[in-house]
Design an enzyme around this catalytic site. Structure first.
Site, PDB file in Angstrom:
ATOM      1  N   GLY A  46      -2.200   4.100  -2.841  1.00 31.23           N
ATOM      2  CA  GLY A  46      -0.859   5.133  -2.865  1.00 31.23           C
ATOM      3  C   GLY A  46      -0.240   5.116  -3.872  1.00 31.23           C
ATOM      4  O   GLY A  46      -0.235   4.153  -4.830  1.00 31.23           O
ATOM      5  N   GLN A  51       7.290   5.980  -9.187  1.00 31.96           N
ATOM      6  CA  GLN A  51       6.325   5.418 -10.167  1.00 31.96           C
ATOM      7  C   GLN A  51       5.929   5.887 -11.296  1.00 31.96           C
ATOM      8  O   GLN A  51       5.485   4.905 -12.425  1.00 31.96           O
ATOM      9  CB  GLN A  51       5.397   4.584  -9.069  1.00 31.96           C
ATOM     10  CG  GLN A  51       5.785   3.790  -8.173  1.00 31.96           C
ATOM     11  CD  GLN A  51       4.411   3.102  -7.437  1.00 31.96           C
ATOM     12  OE1 GLN A  51       4.102   3.782  -6.558  1.00 31.96           O
ATOM     13  NE2 GLN A  51       4.012   1.819  -7.689  1.00 31.96           N
ATOM     14  N   CYS A  96       0.980  -3.658  -5.429  1.00 36.72           N
ATOM     15  CA  CYS A  96       1.699  -2.297  -5.671  1.00 36.72           C
ATOM     16  C   CYS A  96       1.412  -2.053  -7.099  1.00 36.72           C
ATOM     17  O   CYS A  96       1.274  -2.895  -8.153  1.00 36.72           O
ATOM     18  CB  CYS A  96       3.273  -2.734  -5.575  1.00 36.72           C
ATOM     19  SG  CYS A  96       4.167  -1.454  -6.134  1.00 36.72           S
ATOM     20  N   LEU A  97       1.096  -1.049  -7.408  1.00 40.37           N
ATOM     21  CA  LEU A  97       0.760  -0.477  -8.924  1.00 40.37           C
ATOM     22  C   LEU A  97       1.827  -0.921  -9.966  1.00 40.37           C
ATOM     23  O   LEU A  97       1.546  -0.962 -11.141  1.00 40.37           O
ATOM     24  CB  LEU A  97       0.284   1.009  -9.134  1.00 40.37           C
ATOM     25  CG  LEU A  97      -1.283   1.481  -8.145  1.00 40.37           C
ATOM     26  CD1 LEU A  97      -1.315   2.828  -8.314  1.00 40.37           C
ATOM     27  CD2 LEU A  97      -2.261   0.574  -8.896  1.00 40.37           C
ATOM     28  N   HIS A 138       5.371   0.895   2.713  1.00 46.31           N
ATOM     29  CA  HIS A 138       5.601   0.316   1.627  1.00 46.31           C
ATOM     30  C   HIS A 138       5.997   1.584   0.669  1.00 46.31           C
ATOM     31  O   HIS A 138       6.825   1.394  -0.265  1.00 46.31           O
ATOM     32  CB  HIS A 138       4.209  -0.244   0.922  1.00 46.31           C
ATOM     33  CG  HIS A 138       4.271  -0.447  -0.497  1.00 46.31           C
ATOM     34  ND1 HIS A 138       4.249  -1.866  -0.889  1.00 46.31           N
ATOM     35  CD2 HIS A 138       4.201   0.398  -1.764  1.00 46.31           C
ATOM     36  CE1 HIS A 138       4.193  -1.699  -2.448  1.00 46.31           C
ATOM     37  NE2 HIS A 138       4.108  -0.536  -2.652  1.00 46.31           N
ATOM     38  N   GLU A 139       5.444   2.703   0.633  1.00 46.27           N
ATOM     39  CA  GLU A 139       5.637   3.915  -0.029  1.00 46.27           C
ATOM     40  C   GLU A 139       7.229   4.462   0.393  1.00 46.27           C
ATOM     41  O   GLU A 139       7.852   4.632  -0.611  1.00 46.27           O
ATOM     42  CB  GLU A 139       4.673   4.981  -0.030  1.00 46.27           C
ATOM     43  CG  GLU A 139       3.335   4.721  -0.413  1.00 46.27           C
ATOM     44  CD  GLU A 139       3.206   4.236  -1.827  1.00 46.27           C
ATOM     45  OE1 GLU A 139       4.165   4.532  -2.662  1.00 46.27           O
ATOM     46  OE2 GLU A 139       2.139   3.430  -2.080  1.00 46.27           O
ATOM     47  N   HIS A 142       9.817   2.598  -1.563  1.00 45.19           N
ATOM     48  CA  HIS A 142       9.870   2.873  -3.077  1.00 45.19           C
ATOM     49  C   HIS A 142      11.157   4.346  -3.180  1.00 45.19           C
ATOM     50  O   HIS A 142      11.530   4.272  -4.060  1.00 45.19           O
ATOM     51  CB  HIS A 142       8.645   3.591  -3.475  1.00 45.19           C
ATOM     52  CG  HIS A 142       7.836   2.541  -4.031  1.00 45.19           C
ATOM     53  ND1 HIS A 142       8.105   1.873  -5.202  1.00 45.19           N
ATOM     54  CD2 HIS A 142       6.375   2.207  -3.878  1.00 45.19           C
ATOM     55  CE1 HIS A 142       7.042   0.830  -5.684  1.00 45.19           C
ATOM     56  NE2 HIS A 142       5.950   1.339  -4.783  1.00 45.19           N
TER      57      HIS A 142
END
Ligand code: ZN
Length: 177
Positions: A46, A51, A96-97, A138-139, A142
């Protein structure tokens, strides 16, 4: 389409609150295409718009993880809201990226129901459990500037901060060469 740079902690932009998506035009579709390519390139499940530096309330999710066949296109969630999060919880390693190489156990709701708009502005709802429910939670974090590092205790937080600072210094040194 282009692969965008994924912002890494402690980039202050990751702390911004994203703003609602209001235009469902070509610019949004182009951003989604870039984000999809960026997510695939990084093997992510995702990716939130912030990001890649765009403070828009939007994220994408790998279509296969979202229950589709292996080569499903990424799903778009614009203006997402978690309208239900189960009391029943799950704890599992989360990455997480924006924190490459870091995986920490995080407690999340086991199931969730999300309401969002797709890339054309059509509203939909989706129920998710386990890994997908974790990804949605999680998203959505953000979009409020809430990050993986906020989900761990103070000792672990310091370790992550140190590791990320070290990597940022290494990357800067490489850029100078
Ligand atoms: Zn993330």
């Amino acid at each position: 389409m282009a692969i965008r740079t994924i912002l890494r902690f402690p980039d202050p932009k990751l702390r911004e609150s994203s703003l609602p998506v209001t235009d469902y035009g070509g610019a949004l579709a182009a951003l989604v295409a870039d984000m999809t390519e960026t997510m695939l390139d990084s093997d992510g499940a995702g990716l939130a718009a912030i990001q890649v530096g765009e403070p828009l309330r939007m994220f994408i999710s790998d279509g296969h993880i979202a229950g589709g066949p292996e080569d499903s296109p990424a799903l778009v969630f614009a203006n997402p809201e978690l309208i239900e999060i189960s009391e029943e919880a799950q704890t599992g390693d989360e990455g997480c990226l924006s924190f490459p190489g870091i995986f920490v156990p995080v407690k999340r709701g086991m199931r969730t129901k999300i309401r969002a708009q797709d890339v054309n502005g059509t509203s939909f709802e989706m129920e998710a459990s386990e890994l997908l429910a974790r990804a949605f939670q999680h998203e959505v974090d953000h979009l409020k500037g809430r990050l993986l590092i906020d989900m761990v205790g103070p000792v672990k937080r310091e370790i992550i901060k140190r590791k990320m600072r070290k990597e940022a210094a290494l990357a800067a040194a490489e850029d100078d060469e």
